[in-house]
Design an enzyme around this catalytic site. Structure first.
Site, short mmCIF file in Angstrom:
data_model
loop_
_atom_site.label_atom_id
_atom_site.label_comp_id
_atom_site.label_asym_id
_atom_site.label_seq_id
_atom_site.Cartn_x
_atom_site.Cartn_y
_atom_site.Cartn_z
N ASP A 1 -5.78 20.87 -12.17
CA ASP A 1 -6.13 19.64 -12.90
C ASP A 1 -5.67 19.84 -14.34
O ASP A 1 -6.23 20.64 -15.08
CB ASP A 1 -7.65 19.43 -12.82
CG ASP A 1 -8.09 18.13 -13.49
OD1 ASP A 1 -7.37 17.65 -14.40
OD2 ASP A 1 -9.16 17.61 -13.13
N LYS B 1 -7.00 9.28 -18.93
CA LYS B 1 -7.19 10.04 -20.16
C LYS B 1 -5.92 10.05 -21.03
O LYS B 1 -5.43 9.00 -21.37
CB LYS B 1 -7.69 11.44 -19.80
CG LYS B 1 -8.85 11.44 -18.78
CD LYS B 1 -10.06 10.74 -19.33
CE LYS B 1 -11.25 10.59 -18.42
NZ LYS B 1 -11.20 10.89 -17.04
N ARG C 1 0.86 -1.20 0.00
CA ARG C 1 0.00 0.00 0.00
C ARG C 1 0.89 1.24 0.00
O ARG C 1 0.60 2.24 -0.65
CB ARG C 1 -0.94 0.00 1.21
CG ARG C 1 -1.85 1.18 1.18
CD ARG C 1 -2.93 1.31 2.25
NE ARG C 1 -3.15 0.20 3.13
CZ ARG C 1 -2.59 0.10 4.35
NH1 ARG C 1 -1.78 1.03 4.81
NH2 ARG C 1 -2.85 -0.95 5.11
N TYR D 1 -14.88 19.37 -14.05
CA TYR D 1 -15.49 18.06 -14.26
C TYR D 1 -16.62 17.86 -13.24
O TYR D 1 -16.46 18.20 -12.06
CB TYR D 1 -14.41 16.98 -14.13
CG TYR D 1 -14.95 15.57 -14.10
CD1 TYR D 1 -15.77 15.10 -15.12
CD2 TYR D 1 -14.65 14.71 -13.04
CE1 TYR D 1 -16.27 13.81 -15.08
CE2 TYR D 1 -15.15 13.43 -13.00
CZ TYR D 1 -15.96 12.98 -14.02
OH TYR D 1 -16.46 11.71 -13.98
O1 P1T Z 1 -12.45 9.23 -14.09
P1 P1T Z 1 -11.30 9.50 -13.16
O2 P1T Z 1 -10.04 8.84 -13.56
O3 P1T Z 1 -11.67 9.28 -11.73
O4 P1T Z 1 -10.96 11.07 -13.29
C1 P1T Z 1 -11.82 12.09 -12.91
C2 P1T Z 1 -11.57 13.33 -13.74
C3 P1T Z 1 -10.80 14.35 -13.20
N1 P1T Z 1 -10.54 15.48 -13.91
C4 P1T Z 1 -11.02 15.65 -15.15
C5 P1T Z 1 -10.72 16.90 -15.90
C6 P1T Z 1 -11.79 14.64 -15.75
O5 P1T Z 1 -12.24 14.84 -17.00
C7 P1T Z 1 -12.09 13.46 -15.02
C8 P1T Z 1 -12.94 12.37 -15.59
N2 P1T Z 1 -13.69 12.75 -16.71
C9 P1T Z 1 -14.50 11.94 -17.44
C10 P1T Z 1 -14.74 10.65 -17.15
C11 P1T Z 1 -15.16 12.58 -18.59
O6 P1T Z 1 -15.68 11.89 -19.50
O7 P1T Z 1 -15.18 13.81 -18.64
#
Ligand code: P1T
Length: 387
Positions: A180, A205, A56, A108
């Site tokens: 972000d 992403k 962990r 987001y």
């Molecule tokens: O999905 P996750 O890995 O938990 O990430 C969250 C997140 C954080 N910041 C931004 C700018 C994001 O776009 C996202 C996740 N976004 C999508 C799943 C989407 O389709 O916009």
């Protein structure tokens, strides 16, 4: 605490993308970092070990990814998490009940939901402001403000925050700027260079780029923040599995190549859409008609593959989304394949309708994540879908 190899910062971006954080494996010299599938590490005596006790806290595959992405962002420390949201949740554990955060109003939907539905209940307070205007950020800062958090460009409205201005406000207020950087990726934007304290990503992403894992990562140059984040990693445990880290690490090796193509496809598609539906309907910071195009050119070296387009109504959006053949209707973004979505009913459904209206996030807005396919096929697909 994962600290980068200092020599990794000496090379160019592409060399770093491929090599940073990785050294040939000592047993056989395997050039690829192994997937260390282990929960624990054998110790030779009490308090005697190879620096690893329980997975962990640390895992060598995870450390390679952390060093790699930290080097790409120009950071000394990296912390990988099980998702972008898990990453943000862990970052927020730096703060306490009574603390105030100034957050961009356009972020987001999951970020808004975490703050609005969970962290507010736990005693933190948030001001959601239009961070396109640095004055709105300054006005929102109070004596209790501990952080300013922005997404730039924003999901899905493609609005920008002036990173140097936001960092200067944070410095004056004695708080941290958290960015972000998911939409731009470190290939096109490195917020630490503008004075941000923590940069984070959904590695799901562009960093991974192949839509086959979920993950997050935070990086910083601040040794004391890094120490506190490492404590949170181990204490709260939102860590990724080693195979997901390995997939993300495979992804970052081609980040520069993919981003170039996302960017050239994005520019061509945005230009074509602007001619087809009107440039006031197309949100893309690379278009000269974007109100923050000059700022985009100042703090980003490319604009990427994310475009939003206003189609007027949910019905019109639905009709187009049903017709696409090369684009796929799906949440997420940043993969090699092109995706299309309707933020109001999908990624931003957790933002109340009234609030979406105030933000200008309409039911007819469609978001494109332009992949790396042949741009002619992508344009032909949109052309037939728009009808
Ligand atoms: O999905 P996750 O890995 O938990 O990430 C969250 C997140 C954080 N910041 C931004 C700018 C994001 O776009 C996202 C996740 N976004 C999508 C799943 C989407 O389709 O916009």
């Amino acid at each position: 605490m994962t600290r980068i190899f200092d020599s990794d910062l000496e090379s160019g971006f592409a060399t770093r993308a491929i090599h940073a954080g990785q050294r040939p494996e000592p047993l056989a010299g395997a050039i690829m970092t192994p997937v260390y599938l282990t929960s624990t590490y054998v110790q030779t005596g009490l308090g005697e070990n190879k620096g690893y006790e329980y997975a962990r806290g640390k895992n060598p595959t995870r450390e390679a990814l952390e060093r790699n992405v930290a080097a790409l962002e120009g950071a000394r420390h990296g912390f990988a998490f099980s998702s972008g949201m898990g990453c943000l949740d862990s970052i927020m554990k730096l703060f306490s009940a009574g603390d105030h955060i100034v957050c961009g109003e356009s972020v987001y939907g999951g970020t808004f939901r975490l703050f609005d539905k969970i962290l507010t209940r736990m005693g933190m307070s948030f001001s959601f402001v239009d961070t396109r205007d640095p004055n709105r950020i300054s006005e929102a800062v109070t004596a209790a403000t501990r952080a300013i958090l922005v997404e730039t460009p924003t999901n899905p409205l493609m609005r920008l925050t002036d990173l140097a201005a936001a960092a200067s406000i944070a410095r004056d207020a004695g708080c941290v700027l958290i960015v972000d950087n998911t939409f731009a990726s470190p290939y096109f934007q490195r917020p630490l260079e503008f004075g941000a304290s923590i940069v984070y990503h959904s590695t799901t992403k562009y960093l991974n780029g192949h839509s086959d894992m979920i993950g997050g990562i935070a990086v910083t140059n601040d040794d004391s923040l890094a120490e506190r984040l490492q404590f949170i990693v181990n204490a709260a445990g939102a860590v990724p599995g080693p195979f997901d880290c390995w997939l993300a690490l495979r992804g970052t090796k081609t980040l520069h190549l993919r981003m170039e193509r996302h960017d050239s496809n994005g520019r061509a598609i945005a230009q074509w859409l602007a001619e087809r539906v009107g440039d006031d309907k197309v949100l893309y910071p690379g278009l000269p008609s974007h109100p923050q195009h000059e700022l985009a050119k100042r703090q980003m070296s490319g604009f990427g593959g994310m475009i939003s387009v206003e189609l007027g109504t949910r019905e019109r959006a639905d009709a187009v989304l049903r017709k696409v053949k090369v684009f796929s209707l799906a949440e997420s973004l940043g993969g090699v394949e092109s995706l299309i979505s309707n933020p109001a009913s999908m990624t931003h459904a957790s933002v109340p309708a009234e609030r979406r209206r105030e933000l200008g996030l309409s039911d007819g807005l469609v978001r494109l994540s332009c992949g790396v396919e042949d741009v002619g096929d992508l344009i032909a697909d949109l052309d037939q879908a728009l009808g």
